[in-house]
Design an enzyme around this catalytic site. Structure first.
Site, PDB file in Angstrom:
ATOM      1  N   GLU A   1      -4.417  12.711   3.528  1.00 57.20           N
ATOM      2  CA  GLU A   1      -5.427  12.041   2.710  1.00 57.20           C
ATOM      3  C   GLU A   1      -6.715  11.877   3.508  1.00 57.20           C
ATOM      4  O   GLU A   1      -6.752  11.156   4.506  1.00 57.20           O
ATOM      5  CB  GLU A   1      -4.928  10.661   2.272  1.00 57.20           C
ATOM      6  CG  GLU A   1      -3.646  10.683   1.459  1.00 57.20           C
ATOM      7  CD  GLU A   1      -3.163   9.287   1.096  1.00 57.20           C
ATOM      8  OE1 GLU A   1      -3.853   8.307   1.464  1.00 57.20           O
ATOM      9  OE2 GLU A   1      -2.095   9.167   0.472  1.00 57.20           O
TER      10      GLU A   1
ATOM     11  N   TYR B   1     -14.958  -0.106  -0.148  1.00 53.77           N
ATOM     12  CA  TYR B   1     -13.658   0.234  -0.710  1.00 53.77           C
ATOM     13  C   TYR B   1     -12.761  -0.999  -0.750  1.00 53.77           C
ATOM     14  O   TYR B   1     -12.700  -1.782   0.204  1.00 53.77           O
ATOM     15  CB  TYR B   1     -13.021   1.332   0.136  1.00 53.77           C
ATOM     16  CG  TYR B   1     -11.640   1.730  -0.295  1.00 53.77           C
ATOM     17  CD1 TYR B   1     -11.380   2.118  -1.607  1.00 53.77           C
ATOM     18  CD2 TYR B   1     -10.579   1.722   0.608  1.00 53.77           C
ATOM     19  CE1 TYR B   1     -10.113   2.486  -2.007  1.00 53.77           C
ATOM     20  CE2 TYR B   1      -9.303   2.099   0.222  1.00 53.77           C
ATOM     21  CZ  TYR B   1      -9.078   2.469  -1.090  1.00 53.77           C
ATOM     22  OH  TYR B   1      -7.815   2.833  -1.480  1.00 53.77           O
TER      23      TYR B   1
ATOM     24  N   HIS C   1      -5.714  10.251   7.023  1.00 54.75           N
ATOM     25  CA  HIS C   1      -4.335   9.826   7.265  1.00 54.75           C
ATOM     26  C   HIS C   1      -3.452  11.038   7.049  1.00 54.75           C
ATOM     27  O   HIS C   1      -3.344  11.557   5.936  1.00 54.75           O
ATOM     28  CB  HIS C   1      -3.943   8.683   6.322  1.00 54.75           C
ATOM     29  CG  HIS C   1      -4.824   7.488   6.452  1.00 54.75           C
ATOM     30  ND1 HIS C   1      -5.259   6.762   5.355  1.00 54.75           N
ATOM     31  CD2 HIS C   1      -5.391   6.903   7.532  1.00 54.75           C
ATOM     32  CE1 HIS C   1      -6.034   5.768   5.773  1.00 54.75           C
ATOM     33  NE2 HIS C   1      -6.126   5.838   7.078  1.00 54.75           N
TER      34      HIS C   1
ATOM     35  N   HIS D   1       1.945   2.499   2.616  1.00 59.50           N
ATOM     36  CA  HIS D   1       2.788   3.642   2.304  1.00 59.50           C
ATOM     37  C   HIS D   1       2.705   4.733   3.370  1.00 59.50           C
ATOM     38  O   HIS D   1       1.786   4.773   4.180  1.00 59.50           O
ATOM     39  CB  HIS D   1       2.450   4.211   0.919  1.00 59.50           C
ATOM     40  CG  HIS D   1       1.076   4.805   0.788  1.00 59.50           C
ATOM     41  ND1 HIS D   1      -0.071   4.060   0.802  1.00 59.50           N
ATOM     42  CD2 HIS D   1       0.682   6.088   0.632  1.00 59.50           C
ATOM     43  CE1 HIS D   1      -1.116   4.842   0.650  1.00 59.50           C
ATOM     44  NE2 HIS D   1      -0.702   6.077   0.565  1.00 59.50           N
TER      45      HIS D   1
ATOM     46  N   HIS E   1      -0.212   3.796   6.469  1.00 61.03           N
ATOM     47  CA  HIS E   1      -1.535   3.222   6.229  1.00 61.03           C
ATOM     48  C   HIS E   1      -1.467   2.305   5.019  1.00 61.03           C
ATOM     49  O   HIS E   1      -0.455   2.235   4.323  1.00 61.03           O
ATOM     50  CB  HIS E   1      -2.597   4.305   6.049  1.00 61.03           C
ATOM     51  CG  HIS E   1      -2.276   5.326   4.996  1.00 61.03           C
ATOM     52  ND1 HIS E   1      -1.340   6.317   5.172  1.00 61.03           N
ATOM     53  CD2 HIS E   1      -2.774   5.505   3.745  1.00 61.03           C
ATOM     54  CE1 HIS E   1      -1.278   7.074   4.087  1.00 61.03           C
ATOM     55  NE2 HIS E   1      -2.133   6.590   3.201  1.00 61.03           N
TER      56      HIS E   1
ATOM     57  N   HIS F   1       1.371  -1.797  -8.934  1.00 61.76           N
ATOM     58  CA  HIS F   1       0.232  -0.938  -8.632  1.00 61.76           C
ATOM     59  C   HIS F   1       0.665   0.499  -8.872  1.00 61.76           C
ATOM     60  O   HIS F   1       1.588   1.000  -8.226  1.00 61.76           O
ATOM     61  CB  HIS F   1      -0.189  -1.153  -7.165  1.00 61.76           C
ATOM     62  CG  HIS F   1      -1.425  -0.421  -6.769  1.00 61.76           C
ATOM     63  ND1 HIS F   1      -2.643  -1.048  -6.603  1.00 61.76           N
ATOM     64  CD2 HIS F   1      -1.645   0.879  -6.490  1.00 61.76           C
ATOM     65  CE1 HIS F   1      -3.550  -0.160  -6.236  1.00 61.76           C
ATOM     66  NE2 HIS F   1      -2.964   1.023  -6.154  1.00 61.76           N
TER      67      HIS F   1
END
Length: 447
Positions: free
Chosen positions: A347, A356, A371, A341, A377, A298
């Site tokens: 964010e 989402y 966050h 992460h 998160h 990813h």
């Protein structure tokens, strides 16, 4: 594909990002060969609007020349609006809460009929960092409106507004011309530019990212090459449109987070011609050319950056605006949703429409999440279980969805309004991860 709402946009635009444009609503209104002749065509006044210092190197210098019926200085003195507002201009530890927990909000409420809120007076600051007096920092606002700005114009001395409509279109009349901005489009109004907002669809709601420092620019593409992400050709700037209109007008100015108002006897939208590169613009998020992995793993979310406002530290942004649009996922032997992460960025995520991919429930259109620095998160338990066990065939991701992120290197404080009963902070957001179980198997064969 453009929505039906965007197909009925009858305004005309100039294409490109960072271009030096010219536009005139009457033939010959732009002076030729010089910016400030002794007498301008049609008896107009020349006025320069500078978005950077005069001596900034040419590649970063931003300014426009406006040719208007009367100069913008023709107004009465500004007086402070004393009615309380939900706006904030600075984010010290004394007037905001700095919270290490993950936060998520239900959809921010649309105005009710008994409220009478135009775009300006419906602004509420949710979070931010820094101070506009030092030209360093940002703010995140929510706008909620159910009333047109009648005979009123607004300009912001503090920073640039990146406006993300979520519910209802915005008809924005600027000094440079008109823009119609729909959900799934964004508009950027640089500091100092005057504009008025009308609501063709009635009550409206959306998000705003304000930056106090560097103006927004396209991110560097590096090894990607010359094309991809948000392409310069897809940004649209309005063409000159003016009104010669007398009457009682109010000019509202946001200055260090406070609102001031001045009166004048004519429309401020009296610019007959202009040229320059300091301009408002809009962009359709459907035009974003997604870059992603076609083999494994990813890729970091920076590949989804539309616009950035740089800091003094190379590669580190005061604010990035990123989106997560519909696309194909084809990675092999890979956990495809966003990974768990912790990072040195704050964010804020919002949702324009759909759902989402990283959250199975609770993250709703018109709501948001924050966050902070180093707050862990990632996907919730339901999303993790599904993505860990599904067949890894090529699939479409996020069809009918548009989520976005305001990301910053600064630590964001949350305002009293952001924690008030007017908005609903979800008290159990932390439980989204509590169902994640241990899958640890002590088996030497797997090492």
């Amino acid at each position: 594909m453009a929505s039906k709402e965007r197909e009925i946009d009858s305004y005309t635009y100039l294409r490109g990002f960072g271009n030096h444009f010219t536009s005139e609503a009457l033939p010959g209104a732009l002076p030729q060969g010089q910016n400030s002749p002794q007498k301008c065509p049609y008896g107009l006044y020349a006025e320069q609007l500078s978005g950077t210092a005069f001596t900034v190197e040419r590649k970063h210098n931003q300014f426009s020349w406006l040719y208007r019926i009367r100069p913008s200085v023709c107004h009465e003195p500004f007086t402070k609006i004393t009615e309380p507002t939900n706006l904030r201009g600075s984010f010290s530890i004394n007037d905001t809460e700095f919270i290490p927990n993950q936060l998520r909000w239900n959809p921010f409420p649309l105005p009710i009929d008994s409220e009478s809120l135009n775009f300006v007076f419906g602004l509420s600051t949710l979070a931010g960092a820094g101070d506009p007096t030092l030209k360093n920092g940002l703010a995140i606002h929510i706008y909620r409106a159910n009333k047109n700005m009648e005979n009123m114009a607004f300009y912001n001395s503090d920073g640039d507004f990146l406006i993300v409509p979520q519910h209802g279109r915005l008809d924005i009349f600027t000094e440079f011309g008109r823009m119609l901005v729909s959900p799934n489009e964004i508009a950027v109004i640089p500091r100092g530019i005057r504009y008025s907002v009308s609501l063709p669809d009635g009550p409206s709601r959306g998000y705003i990212l304000e930056v106090y420092g560097h103006h927004f620019e396209l991110p560097n593409l590096g090894p990607i090459g010359a094309n991809g992400l948000a392409n310069a050709r897809d940004f649209l700037t309005p063409t000159a449109a003016y009104e010669e209109k007398e009457g009682n007008w109010s000019i509202v100015n946001k200055y260090v987070g406070q609102l001031f108002i001045a009166k004048q006897d004519h429309s401020p939208f009296n610019v007959v011609a202009w040229h320059g590169n300091y301009v408002p613009y809009k962009y359709d998020l459907a035009n974003f050319a997604v870059i992603n992995s076609v083999s494994f793993d990813h890729v970091d979310p920076s590949i989804f950056t539309v616009l950035t406002s740089k800091s003094a530290f190379p590669g580190t942004a005061i604010a990035d605006f990123a989106i997560f649009p519909p696309r194909w996922a084809v990675q092999e032997h890979t956990f495809r949703p966003p990974y768990f992460h912790r990072n040195t960025m704050s964010e804020f995520m919002g949702l324009i429409l759909g759902s989402y991919e990283g959250k199975a429930e609770g993250f709703l259109p018109g709501g948001g999440s924050l966050h902070s620095h180093m707050a862990p998160h990632g996907p919730d338990a339901t999303t993790y279980e599904k993505a860990s066990n599904e067949e890894l065939k090529p699939v479409r991701v996020a069809d009918g969805t548009m989520a976005f992120m305001f990301e910053s290197s600064l630590m964001l404080g949350v305002t009293p309004w952001g924690l008030s009963k007017q908005v609903h902070v979800q008290p159990n957001y932390w439980k989204a991860w509590q169902g994640i179980k241990s899958n640890f198997v002590h088996d030497s064969k797997q090492s």
